[in-house]
Motif scaffolding. Structure first.
Motif, PDB file in Angstrom:
ATOM      1  N   LEU A 105     -48.523 -21.489  12.143  1.00 37.94           N
ATOM      2  CA  LEU A 105     -49.190 -22.091  13.298  1.00 37.94           C
ATOM      3  C   LEU A 105     -48.295 -23.177  13.856  1.00 37.94           C
ATOM      4  N   ASP A 106     -47.873 -23.020  15.099  1.00 44.18           N
ATOM      5  CA  ASP A 106     -46.968 -23.983  15.723  1.00 44.18           C
ATOM      6  C   ASP A 106     -47.711 -24.794  16.772  1.00 44.18           C
ATOM      7  N   ARG A 114     -51.213 -33.080   2.502  1.00 37.97           N
ATOM      8  CA  ARG A 114     -52.467 -32.687   3.166  1.00 37.97           C
ATOM      9  C   ARG A 114     -52.771 -31.213   2.921  1.00 37.97           C
ATOM     10  N   MET A 115     -54.035 -30.924   2.689  1.00 40.69           N
ATOM     11  CA  MET A 115     -54.453 -29.556   2.393  1.00 40.69           C
ATOM     12  C   MET A 115     -55.918 -29.392   2.764  1.00 40.69           C
ATOM     13  N   MET A 116     -56.267 -28.213   3.257  1.00 37.49           N
ATOM     14  CA  MET A 116     -57.667 -27.880   3.537  1.00 37.49           C
ATOM     15  C   MET A 116     -57.904 -26.458   3.043  1.00 37.49           C
ATOM     16  N   VAL A 117     -59.022 -26.261   2.349  1.00 36.28           N
ATOM     17  CA  VAL A 117     -59.381 -24.937   1.839  1.00 36.28           C
ATOM     18  C   VAL A 117     -60.838 -24.657   2.211  1.00 36.28           C
ATOM     19  N   PHE A 118     -61.089 -23.509   2.800  1.00 34.86           N
ATOM     20  CA  PHE A 118     -62.436 -23.132   3.218  1.00 34.86           C
ATOM     21  C   PHE A 118     -62.907 -21.911   2.425  1.00 34.86           C
ATOM     22  N   ASP A 119     -64.050 -22.076   1.771  1.00 31.57           N
ATOM     23  CA  ASP A 119     -64.685 -20.984   1.019  1.00 31.57           C
ATOM     24  C   ASP A 119     -63.750 -20.343  -0.003  1.00 31.57           C
ATOM     25  N   PHE A 171     -54.949 -24.272   4.468  1.00 28.91           N
ATOM     26  CA  PHE A 171     -53.994 -24.762   5.459  1.00 28.91           C
ATOM     27  C   PHE A 171     -53.111 -25.825   4.819  1.00 28.91           C
ATOM     28  N   LEU A 172     -51.799 -25.702   5.035  1.00 32.50           N
ATOM     29  CA  LEU A 172     -50.825 -26.651   4.520  1.00 32.50           C
ATOM     30  C   LEU A 172     -49.822 -26.993   5.622  1.00 32.50           C
ATOM     31  N   PRO A 173     -49.289 -28.211   5.636  1.00 37.74           N
ATOM     32  CA  PRO A 173     -48.227 -28.523   6.599  1.00 37.74           C
ATOM     33  C   PRO A 173     -46.992 -27.665   6.315  1.00 37.74           C
ATOM     34  N   ALA A 174     -46.292 -27.272   7.382  1.00 34.36           N
ATOM     35  CA  ALA A 174     -45.084 -26.463   7.225  1.00 34.36           C
ATOM     36  C   ALA A 174     -43.819 -27.256   7.514  1.00 34.36           C
ATOM     37  N   ASN A 175     -43.965 -28.506   7.974  1.00 37.01           N
ATOM     38  CA  ASN A 175     -42.801 -29.363   8.189  1.00 37.01           C
ATOM     39  C   ASN A 175     -43.228 -30.815   8.017  1.00 37.01           C
ATOM     40  N   PRO A 176     -42.278 -31.718   7.814  1.00 38.35           N
ATOM     41  CA  PRO A 176     -42.647 -33.124   7.569  1.00 38.35           C
ATOM     42  C   PRO A 176     -43.419 -33.762   8.714  1.00 38.35           C
ATOM     43  N   GLU A 177     -43.159 -33.329   9.946  1.00 36.25           N
ATOM     44  CA  GLU A 177     -43.845 -33.907  11.100  1.00 36.25           C
ATOM     45  C   GLU A 177     -45.271 -33.378  11.260  1.00 36.25           C
ATOM     46  N   ARG A 178     -45.598 -32.332  10.517  1.00 33.45           N
ATOM     47  CA  ARG A 178     -46.921 -31.686  10.568  1.00 33.45           C
ATOM     48  C   ARG A 178     -47.224 -31.107  11.945  1.00 33.45           C
TER      49      ARG A 178
END
Length: 276
Positions: A66-67, A154-159, A164-171
Motif C-alpha cells: 500500500l503506497d 506499529r502493527m494492526m491485526v484484525f480478526d 498491517f505493518l509499515p514498509a518503510n521508515p517514513e511509514r
C-alpha cells in the motif's frame, strides 16, 4: 587415413575433428538448457511474488503493498469495518496526538459497538497524553490498553486474519498481510508483549532497588549497554532526545560519574546492563 573417422578437410585445408565439433555443439546445447532453466526460475519467482504489486486485493493474495497515506488509511478502514471479533494494535511513538486519536475515534467506536474487542499496546509515556483518556472513555469497556517500556514497530491485526505493518521508515508505505502463518506469528508476538505489559489501571514500576535510579533510567542503562545512541534510545522509549539525556544525566550522577566514557563501565558494575 579415413577422413570419415578422424575429420574432414576445412576451407583452409585443415582438418576439422568431428569429436571437437560434437563437444562444441553439446556445450551450446547445455548452455541453452541452463539459460531456459534460469528463465523458468525467474518466471516462477515473478509468479510467486506477483501479489506484491499495489492494487485491490485478490482472492488468496498473501501480501499487498500500500503506497501513500490515502491507500493505507482506506485499507485499514475496510479491515476495521469488516472486523467482528478482535483488533490488536501496537503504537510505539509515545504520546498520541489529539488529531490522530480524533481520527481513530471516527472509526473505532463502530468496531466496539459490533462487539469486537480492542487491545492496544503503548509505551509507558503514552499514559501522560491528555487525549488518550477521552478516547478510551468513548470506546468504553470494549477497549483495553497496556503499556511497556518499549514496544515493537506499529502493527494492526484484525480478526487474526489480516495485519498491517509499515514498509518503510517514513511509514508512507505499508504491507497488508493475509498469509495465515505470518499473521499468526505476529499475533503470537503481540500476546508475548501483552502478557509482560502493565494494564493502564495499574502504576508503572517506579524504582529499581538501586538508590537514586528509577525504573526508566534502568531501562535506558540497559539500552546504552547494548551500544545504542541517545536518539535511538529516545525513539524506542517514545520520549524526546532531550528527556532521554536528562535521564542519562541523572543515571550518571547516581552512579557517581561525570564522564560518558565511564558510564558504560559503571552500568556494567552496577548490574544494569541486562533487561530491566
Amino acid at each position: 587415413m579415413n577422413s570419415s573417422t578422424h575429420g574432414d578437410a576445412g576451407p583452409d585445408g585443415g582438418v576439422v575433428d568431428a569429436a571437437a565439433v560434437a563437444l562444441l555443439v553439446r556445450g551450446i546445447h547445455d548452455g541453452l538448457a541452463e539459460t531456459r532453466r534460469r528463465a523458468g526460475a525467474v518466471a516462477e519467482a515473478f509468479e510467486r511474488y506477483a501479489s506484491l504489486t499495489p492494487g485491490a486485493p485478490r482472492p488468496g493474495q498473501a501480501v499487498r503493498v500500500l503506497d501513500g497515506f490515502e491507500a493505507i488509511d482506506g485499507a485499514i478502514a475496510e479491515a476495521s469495518a469488516a472486523c467482528v471479533t478482535e483488533m490488536l494494535t501496537v503504537q510505539p511513538d509515545g504520546i498520541r496526538s489529539p488529531s490522530i486519536l480524533a481520527h481513530a475515534s471516527t472509526r473505532d467506536p463502530a468496531l466496539v459497538a459490533r462487539g469486537a474487542r480492542m487491545r492496544t499496546l503503548y509505551t509507558h509515556v503514552a499514559r501522560y497524553g491528555p487525549a488518550l483518556g477521552a478516547y478510551l472513555e468513548r470506546l468504553g469497556e470494549g477497549a483495553e490498553v497496556r503499556t511497556l517500556d518499549e514496544v515493537i514497530e506499529r502493527m494492526m491485526v484484525f480478526d487474526r486474519t489480516v495485519a498491517f505493518l509499515p514498509a518503510n521508515p517514513e511509514r508512507t508505505s505499508a504491507l497488508e498481510l493475509r498469509q495465515p502463518a505470518l499473521v499468526g506469528h505476529l499475533v503470537t508476538y503481540f500476546e508475548c508483549l501483552w502478557n509482560r505489559a502493565v494494564p493502564l489501571s495499574e502504576p508503572v514500576p517506579a524504582a529499581t532497588g538501586i538508590a537514586g535510579i528509577t525504573h526508566r533510567e534502568r531501562v535506558i542503562a540497559a539500552l546504552l549497554a547494548e551500544g545504542h545512541q541517545d536518539a535511538v534510545v529516545a525513539q524506542r522509549l517514545g520520549i524526546s532526545v532531550r528527556t532521554c539525556r536528562h535521564h542519562i544525566g541523572r543515571l550518571a550522577e547516581a552512579l557517581g560519574t561525570s564522564s560518558r566514557a565511564q558510564l558504560g563501565v559503571r552500568i556494567a558494575r552496577a548490574g544494569l546492563g541486562g533487561p530491566a
